[in-house]
Design a protein around this motif. Structure first.
Motif, short mmCIF file in Angstrom:
data_model
loop_
_atom_site.label_atom_id
_atom_site.label_comp_id
_atom_site.label_asym_id
_atom_site.label_seq_id
_atom_site.Cartn_x
_atom_site.Cartn_y
_atom_site.Cartn_z
N ALA A 232 0.83 -1.20 0.00
CA ALA A 232 0.00 0.00 0.00
C ALA A 232 0.87 1.26 0.00
N LYS A 304 -3.92 3.58 8.52
CA LYS A 304 -5.31 3.16 8.31
C LYS A 304 -6.09 4.27 7.62
N ARG A 305 -5.92 5.48 8.08
CA ARG A 305 -6.65 6.62 7.52
C ARG A 305 -6.21 6.93 6.09
N ASN A 306 -4.91 6.94 5.84
CA ASN A 306 -4.40 7.38 4.54
C ASN A 306 -4.39 6.29 3.48
N LEU A 307 -4.17 5.03 3.91
CA LEU A 307 -3.97 3.96 2.94
C LEU A 307 -4.92 2.79 3.12
N GLY A 308 -5.82 2.85 4.09
CA GLY A 308 -6.79 1.78 4.29
C GLY A 308 -6.21 0.52 4.89
N TYR A 309 -5.07 0.64 5.55
CA TYR A 309 -4.42 -0.54 6.13
C TYR A 309 -5.25 -1.12 7.27
N ALA A 310 -5.45 -2.43 7.25
CA ALA A 310 -6.22 -3.09 8.30
C ALA A 310 -5.69 -4.51 8.50
#
Length: 332
Positions: A232, A304-310
Protein backbone atom coordinates in the motif's frame (compact mmCIF):
# COMPACT_ATOMS: atom_id res chain seq x y z
CA UNK A 1 6.14 -1.76 -12.88
CA UNK A 2 9.56 -2.94 -11.73
CA UNK A 3 10.61 -2.81 -8.08
CA UNK A 4 14.12 -3.21 -6.69
CA UNK A 5 14.01 -5.00 -3.33
CA UNK A 6 17.03 -5.01 -1.04
CA UNK A 7 17.18 -7.85 1.44
CA UNK A 8 15.28 -9.93 -1.10
CA UNK A 9 16.43 -13.18 0.51
CA UNK A 10 15.28 -11.96 3.91
CA UNK A 11 12.03 -12.68 5.72
CA UNK A 12 10.03 -9.62 4.66
CA UNK A 13 11.87 -9.04 1.38
CA UNK A 14 11.09 -12.49 0.00
CA UNK A 15 7.44 -12.23 1.07
CA UNK A 16 7.13 -8.82 -0.61
CA UNK A 17 8.73 -10.16 -3.79
CA UNK A 18 6.13 -12.94 -3.98
CA UNK A 19 3.28 -10.47 -3.43
CA UNK A 20 4.46 -8.13 -6.19
CA UNK A 21 5.08 -11.01 -8.59
CA UNK A 22 1.55 -12.27 -7.89
CA UNK A 23 0.29 -8.89 -9.15
CA UNK A 24 2.14 -9.41 -12.42
CA UNK A 25 4.98 -7.03 -11.64
CA UNK A 26 8.72 -7.49 -12.18
CA UNK A 27 11.12 -7.68 -9.26
CA UNK A 28 14.89 -7.24 -9.04
CA UNK A 29 16.22 -8.61 -5.77
CA UNK A 30 19.55 -7.82 -4.18
CA UNK A 31 21.05 -9.49 -1.08
CA UNK A 32 24.56 -10.35 0.08
CA UNK A 33 23.42 -13.64 1.69
CA UNK A 34 25.60 -13.04 4.75
CA UNK A 35 25.97 -15.57 7.54
CA UNK A 36 24.24 -13.65 10.38
CA UNK A 37 22.02 -16.72 10.26
CA UNK A 38 22.15 -19.81 8.05
CA UNK A 39 22.37 -18.71 4.38
CA UNK A 40 20.62 -21.98 3.44
CA UNK A 41 17.36 -20.50 4.73
CA UNK A 42 17.91 -17.41 2.60
CA UNK A 43 18.55 -19.52 -0.48
CA UNK A 44 15.44 -21.59 0.26
CA UNK A 45 13.39 -18.38 0.38
CA UNK A 46 14.82 -17.37 -3.00
CA UNK A 47 13.89 -20.76 -4.45
CA UNK A 48 10.36 -20.22 -3.13
CA UNK A 49 10.22 -16.82 -4.86
CA UNK A 50 11.59 -18.19 -8.13
CA UNK A 51 8.99 -20.96 -8.15
CA UNK A 52 6.28 -18.33 -8.60
CA UNK A 53 8.21 -15.84 -10.70
CA UNK A 54 8.51 -17.12 -14.24
CA UNK A 55 10.97 -14.77 -15.92
CA UNK A 56 9.93 -11.71 -13.91
CA UNK A 57 12.44 -12.09 -11.07
CA UNK A 58 16.16 -11.35 -11.27
CA UNK A 59 18.51 -11.80 -8.34
CA UNK A 60 21.78 -9.97 -7.75
CA UNK A 61 24.09 -11.21 -4.99
CA UNK A 62 25.83 -8.11 -3.70
CA UNK A 63 26.35 -5.97 -0.60
CA UNK A 64 24.55 -2.64 -1.05
CA UNK A 65 26.97 -1.07 1.47
CA UNK A 66 29.58 -1.21 -1.34
CA UNK A 67 28.58 1.79 -3.49
CA UNK A 68 30.96 1.27 -6.40
CA UNK A 69 30.07 -2.39 -6.62
CA UNK A 70 26.37 -1.58 -6.28
CA UNK A 71 26.40 0.68 -9.32
CA UNK A 72 28.27 -1.95 -11.31
CA UNK A 73 25.98 -4.78 -10.20
CA UNK A 74 22.83 -2.85 -11.16
CA UNK A 75 24.19 -1.23 -14.32
CA UNK A 76 22.11 -3.43 -16.62
CA UNK A 77 18.83 -3.08 -14.71
CA UNK A 78 16.08 -0.49 -14.77
CA UNK A 79 13.49 -0.07 -12.02
CA UNK A 80 10.71 2.34 -11.16
CA UNK A 81 10.82 2.21 -7.36
CA UNK A 82 12.76 0.72 -4.47
CA UNK A 83 11.74 -1.25 -1.40
CA UNK A 84 14.82 -0.96 0.80
CA UNK A 85 14.30 -3.72 3.36
CA UNK A 86 17.86 -4.98 3.69
CA UNK A 87 19.71 -4.21 6.93
CA UNK A 88 21.70 -5.76 9.72
CA UNK A 89 18.86 -6.93 11.93
CA UNK A 90 18.66 -7.75 15.62
CA UNK A 91 18.69 -5.61 18.75
CA UNK A 92 20.90 -7.93 20.81
CA UNK A 93 23.51 -8.57 18.11
CA UNK A 94 24.10 -4.80 17.82
CA UNK A 95 25.76 -4.94 21.25
CA UNK A 96 28.12 -7.72 20.10
CA UNK A 97 28.99 -6.40 16.64
CA UNK A 98 28.26 -2.65 16.38
CA UNK A 99 30.36 -2.07 13.26
CA UNK A 100 28.12 -4.38 11.21
CA UNK A 101 25.24 -1.99 11.92
CA UNK A 102 27.19 1.12 11.00
CA UNK A 103 28.18 -0.45 7.68
CA UNK A 104 24.86 -1.95 6.64
CA UNK A 105 22.32 0.36 8.25
CA UNK A 106 24.10 3.70 7.92
CA UNK A 107 26.45 3.43 4.93
CA UNK A 108 24.06 1.04 3.18
CA UNK A 109 21.05 3.29 3.68
CA UNK A 110 22.96 6.31 2.38
CA UNK A 111 23.98 4.30 -0.69
CA UNK A 112 20.36 3.43 -1.41
CA UNK A 113 19.32 7.08 -1.07
CA UNK A 114 22.04 8.02 -3.55
CA UNK A 115 20.98 5.25 -5.91
CA UNK A 116 17.35 6.39 -5.71
CA UNK A 117 18.35 10.01 -6.34
CA UNK A 118 20.58 9.34 -9.33
CA UNK A 119 18.19 6.81 -10.88
CA UNK A 120 15.25 9.20 -10.45
CA UNK A 121 12.97 6.58 -8.92
CA UNK A 122 9.34 7.49 -8.28
CA UNK A 123 9.42 6.33 -4.66
CA UNK A 124 11.62 4.54 -2.14
CA UNK A 125 10.02 2.75 0.79
CA UNK A 126 12.47 1.79 3.52
CA UNK A 127 12.41 -0.29 6.68
CA UNK A 128 12.64 1.49 9.99
CA UNK A 129 11.69 -0.24 13.24
CA UNK A 130 9.49 -0.02 16.31
CA UNK A 131 12.79 -0.04 18.21
CA UNK A 132 13.12 3.71 17.57
CA UNK A 133 10.52 4.30 20.30
CA UNK A 134 12.96 3.08 22.94
CA UNK A 135 11.45 2.97 26.41
CA UNK A 136 8.50 5.16 25.44
CA UNK A 137 5.95 4.91 28.25
CA UNK A 138 3.08 6.40 26.24
CA UNK A 139 1.09 3.65 24.52
CA UNK A 140 0.23 2.98 21.83
CA UNK A 141 3.33 4.36 20.10
CA UNK A 142 2.40 7.10 17.62
CA UNK A 143 4.44 8.27 14.63
CA UNK A 144 4.52 11.80 16.05
CA UNK A 145 6.01 10.68 19.40
CA UNK A 146 9.56 11.76 20.20
CA UNK A 147 12.06 9.05 19.28
CA UNK A 148 15.38 10.57 20.32
CA UNK A 149 16.18 8.25 23.23
CA UNK A 150 17.14 4.87 21.64
CA UNK A 151 18.18 2.07 23.99
CA UNK A 152 20.15 0.04 21.44
CA UNK A 153 22.56 0.82 18.61
CA UNK A 154 20.19 -0.95 16.21
CA UNK A 155 17.45 1.53 17.15
CA UNK A 156 19.86 4.44 16.79
CA UNK A 157 20.79 3.39 13.25
CA UNK A 158 17.13 3.17 12.27
CA UNK A 159 16.43 6.64 13.64
CA UNK A 160 19.48 7.88 11.74
CA UNK A 161 18.02 6.36 8.56
CA UNK A 162 14.85 8.37 9.08
CA UNK A 163 16.89 11.56 9.54
CA UNK A 164 18.97 10.94 6.41
CA UNK A 165 15.79 10.28 4.47
CA UNK A 166 14.26 13.55 5.67
CA UNK A 167 17.36 15.34 4.38
CA UNK A 168 17.14 13.73 0.95
CA UNK A 169 13.43 14.48 0.70
CA UNK A 170 14.29 18.11 1.45
CA UNK A 171 17.32 18.51 -0.79
CA UNK A 172 16.21 16.46 -3.80
CA UNK A 173 12.40 16.22 -3.35
CA UNK A 174 12.79 12.46 -3.42
CA UNK A 175 9.56 10.70 -2.36
CA UNK A 176 10.36 8.48 0.64
CA UNK A 177 8.32 6.43 3.11
CA UNK A 178 9.74 4.93 6.29
CA UNK A 179 7.99 1.97 7.90
CA UNK A 180 8.32 1.17 11.59
CA UNK A 181 7.69 -2.58 11.71
CA UNK A 182 6.38 -4.20 14.89
CA UNK A 183 7.52 -7.77 15.78
CA UNK A 184 6.96 -9.56 12.48
CA UNK A 185 6.38 -13.34 12.49
CA UNK A 186 5.12 -16.05 10.18
CA UNK A 187 6.35 -18.65 7.66
CA UNK A 188 9.96 -18.21 6.49
CA UNK A 189 10.75 -16.13 9.59
CA UNK A 190 14.19 -15.54 11.08
CA UNK A 191 15.89 -18.07 13.41
CA UNK A 192 17.04 -15.28 15.75
CA UNK A 193 13.46 -14.19 16.50
CA UNK A 194 11.48 -15.18 19.58
CA UNK A 195 8.77 -17.13 17.79
CA UNK A 196 11.31 -19.38 16.01
CA UNK A 197 13.55 -19.82 19.07
CA UNK A 198 10.70 -20.68 21.42
CA UNK A 199 9.01 -23.08 19.00
CA UNK A 200 12.22 -25.01 18.41
CA UNK A 201 13.06 -25.25 22.09
CA UNK A 202 9.55 -26.31 23.12
CA UNK A 203 9.51 -29.06 20.50
CA UNK A 204 12.96 -30.26 21.61
CA UNK A 205 12.06 -30.13 25.30
CA UNK A 206 14.64 -27.42 26.04
CA UNK A 207 14.08 -24.46 28.40
CA UNK A 208 13.03 -21.16 26.83
CA UNK A 209 14.63 -17.90 28.06
CA UNK A 210 11.91 -15.47 29.20
CA UNK A 211 13.25 -12.02 29.99
CA UNK A 212 11.96 -9.46 32.48
CA UNK A 213 10.47 -12.44 34.34
CA UNK A 214 7.71 -12.68 31.74
CA UNK A 215 6.48 -9.08 32.02
CA UNK A 216 6.97 -8.42 28.31
CA UNK A 217 4.41 -7.20 25.79
CA UNK A 218 4.77 -7.18 22.01
CA UNK A 219 2.65 -6.09 19.08
CA UNK A 220 3.01 -9.31 17.05
CA UNK A 221 2.31 -8.72 13.35
CA UNK A 222 1.67 -11.50 10.82
CA UNK A 223 3.88 -11.38 7.74
CA UNK A 224 0.98 -11.06 5.27
CA UNK A 225 -0.31 -8.02 7.15
CA UNK A 226 3.16 -6.47 7.03
CA UNK A 227 3.42 -7.06 3.28
CA UNK A 228 -0.04 -5.61 2.67
CA UNK A 229 1.13 -2.43 4.37
CA UNK A 230 4.38 -2.26 2.39
CA UNK A 231 2.53 -2.70 -0.91
CA UNK A 232 0.00 0.00 0.00
CA UNK A 233 2.86 2.38 0.78
CA UNK A 234 4.73 1.55 -2.43
CA UNK A 235 1.61 2.37 -4.39
CA UNK A 236 1.13 5.76 -2.71
CA UNK A 237 4.26 7.94 -2.64
CA UNK A 238 3.93 11.01 -0.41
CA UNK A 239 3.13 14.19 -2.33
CA UNK A 240 5.49 17.14 -2.44
CA UNK A 241 2.73 19.59 -1.54
CA UNK A 242 3.96 21.11 1.71
CA UNK A 243 1.29 19.33 3.76
CA UNK A 244 2.32 17.70 7.03
CA UNK A 245 2.92 13.97 6.50
CA UNK A 246 2.71 11.21 9.14
CA UNK A 247 5.84 11.64 11.19
CA UNK A 248 5.75 15.42 10.92
CA UNK A 249 7.55 16.16 7.65
CA UNK A 250 6.37 18.80 5.20
CA UNK A 251 8.63 17.25 2.56
CA UNK A 252 7.71 14.22 0.38
CA UNK A 253 8.62 11.96 3.32
CA UNK A 254 6.10 9.96 5.35
CA UNK A 255 6.61 7.63 8.30
CA UNK A 256 4.10 4.93 9.28
CA UNK A 257 3.77 2.27 11.93
CA UNK A 258 2.87 -1.17 10.62
CA UNK A 259 1.64 -3.35 13.46
CA UNK A 260 -1.31 -5.39 14.59
CA UNK A 261 -2.53 -2.65 16.97
CA UNK A 262 -2.59 -5.14 19.87
CA UNK A 263 0.00 -5.47 22.62
CA UNK A 264 0.08 -9.12 23.65
CA UNK A 265 1.42 -10.37 26.96
CA UNK A 266 4.35 -12.68 26.27
CA UNK A 267 3.08 -15.38 28.62
CA UNK A 268 -0.19 -15.60 26.69
CA UNK A 269 1.72 -16.09 23.44
CA UNK A 270 3.82 -18.80 25.11
CA UNK A 271 0.56 -20.51 26.03
CA UNK A 272 -0.52 -20.42 22.38
CA UNK A 273 2.83 -21.93 21.37
CA UNK A 274 2.42 -24.70 23.95
CA UNK A 275 -1.03 -25.53 22.58
CA UNK A 276 0.23 -25.56 18.98
CA UNK A 277 3.30 -27.64 19.84
CA UNK A 278 1.30 -30.06 21.99
CA UNK A 279 3.61 -29.83 24.99
CA UNK A 280 4.36 -27.53 27.93
CA UNK A 281 7.33 -25.19 27.86
CA UNK A 282 10.10 -25.36 30.42
CA UNK A 283 10.49 -21.69 31.30
CA UNK A 284 13.71 -20.06 32.47
CA UNK A 285 12.81 -16.67 33.98
CA UNK A 286 15.54 -14.06 33.46
CA UNK A 287 15.98 -10.33 34.17
CA UNK A 288 15.60 -7.70 31.45
CA UNK A 289 18.56 -7.67 29.10
CA UNK A 290 20.45 -4.67 27.79
CA UNK A 291 18.94 -2.94 24.78
CA UNK A 292 15.48 -4.48 25.22
CA UNK A 293 12.17 -2.77 26.06
CA UNK A 294 9.24 -4.15 28.06
CA UNK A 295 6.43 -3.17 25.69
CA UNK A 296 5.65 -2.33 22.07
CA UNK A 297 2.24 -1.25 20.82
CA UNK A 298 1.56 0.31 17.41
CA UNK A 299 -0.82 3.19 16.82
CA UNK A 300 -1.79 2.54 13.18
CA UNK A 301 -4.33 5.35 12.77
CA UNK A 302 -2.22 7.20 10.17
CA UNK A 303 -1.73 4.27 7.79
CA UNK A 304 -5.31 3.16 8.31
CA UNK A 305 -6.65 6.62 7.52
CA UNK A 306 -4.40 7.38 4.54
CA UNK A 307 -3.97 3.96 2.94
CA UNK A 308 -6.79 1.78 4.29
CA UNK A 309 -4.42 -0.54 6.13
CA UNK A 310 -6.22 -3.09 8.30
CA UNK A 311 -4.38 -6.10 9.79
CA UNK A 312 -6.46 -9.29 9.79
CA UNK A 313 -4.45 -11.98 11.60
CA UNK A 314 -4.49 -12.29 15.40
CA UNK A 315 -1.89 -14.27 17.35
CA UNK A 316 -4.61 -16.85 18.08
CA UNK A 317 -4.67 -17.65 14.36
CA UNK A 318 -1.09 -16.82 13.45
CA UNK A 319 0.80 -18.77 16.11
CA UNK A 320 -0.63 -22.20 15.14
CA UNK A 321 -0.04 -21.41 11.45
CA UNK A 322 3.58 -20.55 12.16
CA UNK A 323 4.14 -23.71 14.21
CA UNK A 324 2.66 -25.81 11.41
CA UNK A 325 5.06 -24.25 8.89
CA UNK A 326 7.98 -24.62 11.33
CA UNK A 327 7.32 -28.35 11.72
CA UNK A 328 7.17 -28.86 7.96
CA UNK A 329 10.28 -26.80 7.18
CA UNK A 330 12.39 -28.31 9.94
CA UNK A 331 10.83 -31.81 9.64
CA UNK A 332 9.98 -32.03 13.33
Amino acid sequence: MTTLITGAAGFIGAALAKALLARGETVIGIDNLNDYYDPALKRARLDDVRAAAGNRFAFVEHDFADMAGLNTALAGYEFDRIAHLGAQAGVRYSIENPHAYAQSNLVGHLNMLELARHRGVAHMVYASSSSVYGGNEKVPFGVDDRVDHPVSLYAATKKADELMSETYAHLYRLPLTGLRFFTVYGPWGRPDMMMWIFTGKILRGEPIPVFNHGEMYRDFTWIDDIVAGVVACLDHPPADDGAVKPGGSTKPHAIYNIGNNRSEHLMRVIGLLEDACGRKAEIQMLPMQAGDVPRTFADIDAIKRNLGYAPTTSVDEGVPRFVEWFRQYNRV
